[in-house]
Motif scaffolding. Structure first.
Motif, PDB file in Angstrom:
ATOM      1  N   GLN A   6      10.062   9.042  -3.006  1.00 22.57           N
ATOM      2  CA  GLN A   6      10.168   8.590  -1.626  1.00 22.57           C
ATOM      3  C   GLN A   6      11.135   7.423  -1.525  1.00 22.57           C
ATOM      4  OE1 GLN A   6       6.312   7.100  -0.419  1.00 22.57           O
ATOM      5  NE2 GLN A   6       6.367   5.390  -1.829  1.00 22.57           N
ATOM      6  N   LEU A   7      11.723   7.287  -0.340  1.00 24.36           N
ATOM      7  CA  LEU A   7      12.493   6.106   0.003  1.00 24.36           C
ATOM      8  C   LEU A   7      11.678   5.300   1.003  1.00 24.36           C
ATOM      9  CD1 LEU A   7      14.889   8.677   0.004  1.00 24.36           C
ATOM     10  CD2 LEU A   7      16.214   6.578  -0.253  1.00 24.36           C
ATOM     11  N   LEU A   8      11.501   4.023   0.729  1.00 21.31           N
ATOM     12  CA  LEU A   8      10.829   3.112   1.650  1.00 21.31           C
ATOM     13  C   LEU A   8      11.878   2.181   2.225  1.00 21.31           C
ATOM     14  CD1 LEU A   8       7.554   1.993  -0.214  1.00 21.31           C
ATOM     15  CD2 LEU A   8       7.836   3.843   1.439  1.00 21.31           C
ATOM     16  N   PRO A  11       0.798  -1.234   0.000  1.00 18.13           N
ATOM     17  CA  PRO A  11       0.000   0.000   0.000  1.00 18.13           C
ATOM     18  C   PRO A  11       0.828   1.281   0.000  1.00 18.13           C
ATOM     19  CG  PRO A  11      -0.815  -1.564   1.649  1.00 18.13           C
ATOM     20  CD  PRO A  11       0.516  -2.072   1.192  1.00 18.13           C
ATOM     21  N   HIS A  12       2.109   1.185   0.281  1.00 19.01           N
ATOM     22  CA  HIS A  12       2.946   2.381   0.407  1.00 19.01           C
ATOM     23  C   HIS A  12       3.735   2.699  -0.865  1.00 19.01           C
ATOM     24  CE1 HIS A  12       2.015   2.327   4.678  1.00 19.01           C
ATOM     25  NE2 HIS A  12       2.298   1.046   4.667  1.00 19.01           N
ATOM     26  N   LEU A  13       3.592   1.879  -1.899  1.00 16.39           N
ATOM     27  CA  LEU A  13       4.330   2.110  -3.135  1.00 16.39           C
ATOM     28  C   LEU A  13       3.821   3.343  -3.866  1.00 16.39           C
ATOM     29  CD1 LEU A  13       4.794  -1.390  -4.811  1.00 16.39           C
ATOM     30  CD2 LEU A  13       6.488  -0.034  -3.571  1.00 16.39           C
ATOM     31  N   GLN A  14       4.751   4.014  -4.534  1.00 12.99           N
ATOM     32  CA  GLN A  14       4.438   5.168  -5.375  1.00 12.99           C
ATOM     33  C   GLN A  14       5.155   4.946  -6.699  1.00 12.99           C
ATOM     34  OE1 GLN A  14       4.853   9.169  -3.576  1.00 12.99           O
ATOM     35  NE2 GLN A  14       6.370   9.598  -5.161  1.00 12.99           N
ATOM     36  N   GLY A  15       4.459   5.081  -7.805  1.00 14.04           N
ATOM     37  CA  GLY A  15       5.041   4.769  -9.109  1.00 14.04           C
ATOM     38  C   GLY A  15       5.039   5.962 -10.040  1.00 14.04           C
ATOM     39  N   PRO A  16       5.365   5.667 -11.302  1.00 11.99           N
ATOM     40  CA  PRO A  16       5.376   4.337 -11.929  1.00 11.99           C
ATOM     41  C   PRO A  16       6.713   3.590 -11.890  1.00 11.99           C
ATOM     42  CG  PRO A  16       5.596   6.016 -13.619  1.00 11.99           C
ATOM     43  CD  PRO A  16       5.414   6.751 -12.306  1.00 11.99           C
ATOM     44  N   ARG A  17       7.810   4.237 -11.430  1.00 11.89           N
ATOM     45  CA  ARG A  17       9.117   3.587 -11.489  1.00 11.89           C
ATOM     46  C   ARG A  17       9.620   3.320 -10.071  1.00 11.89           C
ATOM     47  NH1 ARG A  17      13.040   6.493 -13.230  1.00 11.89           N
ATOM     48  NH2 ARG A  17      14.223   4.844 -14.269  1.00 11.89           N
ATOM     49  N   PRO A  69      19.246   7.536 -16.355  1.00 18.23           N
ATOM     50  CA  PRO A  69      18.911   8.819 -16.970  1.00 18.23           C
ATOM     51  C   PRO A  69      17.869   9.613 -16.198  1.00 18.23           C
ATOM     52  CG  PRO A  69      17.922   7.013 -18.200  1.00 18.23           C
ATOM     53  CD  PRO A  69      18.837   6.392 -17.194  1.00 18.23           C
ATOM     54  N   ALA A  70      17.050   8.937 -15.416  1.00 17.92           N
ATOM     55  CA  ALA A  70      15.989   9.624 -14.670  1.00 17.92           C
ATOM     56  C   ALA A  70      15.831   8.956 -13.307  1.00 17.92           C
ATOM     57  CB  ALA A  70      14.671   9.570 -15.441  1.00 17.92           C
ATOM     58  N   PRO A  71      15.537   9.734 -12.257  1.00 16.57           N
ATOM     59  CA  PRO A  71      15.388   9.155 -10.917  1.00 16.57           C
ATOM     60  C   PRO A  71      14.083   8.372 -10.782  1.00 16.57           C
ATOM     61  CG  PRO A  71      14.886  11.494 -10.865  1.00 16.57           C
ATOM     62  CD  PRO A  71      15.383  11.198 -12.246  1.00 16.57           C
ATOM     63  N   PHE A  72      13.948   7.673  -9.660  1.00 13.94           N
ATOM     64  CA  PHE A  72      12.810   6.778  -9.422  1.00 13.94           C
ATOM     65  C   PHE A  72      11.789   7.435  -8.503  1.00 13.94           C
ATOM     66  CE2 PHE A  72      16.225   4.059 -10.770  1.00 13.94           C
ATOM     67  CZ  PHE A  72      15.613   3.067 -11.518  1.00 13.94           C
ATOM     68  N   ASP A  73      10.532   7.002  -8.665  1.00 10.38           N
ATOM     69  CA  ASP A  73       9.444   7.505  -7.815  1.00 10.38           C
ATOM     70  C   ASP A  73       9.504   6.888  -6.420  1.00 10.38           C
ATOM     71  OD1 ASP A  73       7.894   9.014  -9.984  1.00 10.38           O
ATOM     72  OD2 ASP A  73       8.084   7.009 -10.843  1.00 10.38           O
ATOM     73  N   THR A  74       9.908   5.627  -6.350  1.00  9.24           N
ATOM     74  CA  THR A  74      10.118   4.946  -5.074  1.00  9.24           C
ATOM     75  C   THR A  74      11.439   4.211  -5.118  1.00  9.24           C
ATOM     76  OG1 THR A  74       7.762   4.635  -4.537  1.00  9.24           O
ATOM     77  CG2 THR A  74       9.313   3.126  -3.514  1.00  9.24           C
TER      78      THR A  74
END
Length: 215
Positions: free
Chosen positions: A169-171, A71-77, A139-144
């Motif tokens: 975010q960092l989980l 439930p805590h994931l944030q996307g799309p990457r 090339p691009a940072p991540f959403d999570t």
């Protein structure tokens, strides 16, 4: 899909655990999760991927533990740092085919297993990368950016903070609440929340820290 006898035996436990976590996972997804456990148990005999040997224990300690953060994931990457045997990345990718997961680990035998698992499970939303975190460039940072039992809070941020998008975010998956580690949280980051996880079948204390860049 062929399901081993052990997978069939574990099916009720998985269904019960998924329900207790409040997740809605189809029978097809649950069958593929059990296929992953069977693959992990098979490869573990030769490659020593995890200290957990029995498939039933893998279900509690690895599979449900990983799914608890869904439930805590944030996307799309999503980037899974120090993924090891694909944890938590592969279970999460099976549950969230709409997100793309990159599984990062420097260990060759573990990335070989992950590549095999990705191929056998038909995971089109997963990429496996063999690299040390400090050498990894994108090339691009991540959403999570997610880690599970990888390093201290400060060490994770030092290595992987640059890979997190400004609005990302960092989980960090932890056992007991890491008071001392959070006291060393770099000033450019803030703890948004710390959630105590209730993992079915586990008596051990579990938390996920949601950390965001400031600004």
């Amino acid at each position: 899909m062929r399901r081993t006898e052990r997978s069939v035996d574990l099916a009720p436990t998985l269904t019960r655990g998924v329900t207790q976590l409040g997740l809605d996972l189809s029978a097809t997804v649950q069958a593929r999760l059990l296929q992953y456990v069977a693959l992990l148990a098979k490869w573990n005999r030769a490659y020593n991927l995890t200290a957990v040997r029995e498939p039933a224990a893998m279900l509690d300690r690895h599979l449900l533990d990983s799914l608890a953060v869904l439930p805590h994931l944030q996307g799309p990457r999503v980037l899974d740092v120090g993924s090891g045997a694909g944890l938590p990345g592969i279970p999460l990718a099976l549950a969230r085919p709409d997100l793309h997961f990159t599984l990062l680990d420097s260990n060759g035998k573990k990335t070989r297993f992950m590549n095999q698992a990705v191929a056998e499970l038909g995971l089109a939303n997963v990429s496996v990368v063999q690299s040390r975190i400090e050498d990894y460039q994108v090339p691009a940072p991540f959403d999570t950016v997610i880690t599970r039992a990888f390093a201290t809070v400060a060490e994770v941020i030092a290595g992987a903070g640059r890979l997190c998008a400004p609005q990302g975010q960092l989980l960090l998956m932890k056992g007991a609440y890491p008071i001392t580690e959070l006291e060393a949280l770099p000033p450019a980051y803030r703890l948004r929340e710390a959630v105590r996880l209730q993992v079915p079948g586990l008596d051990a204390e579990r938390h996920v820290l949601v950390i965001r860049p400031c600004g």
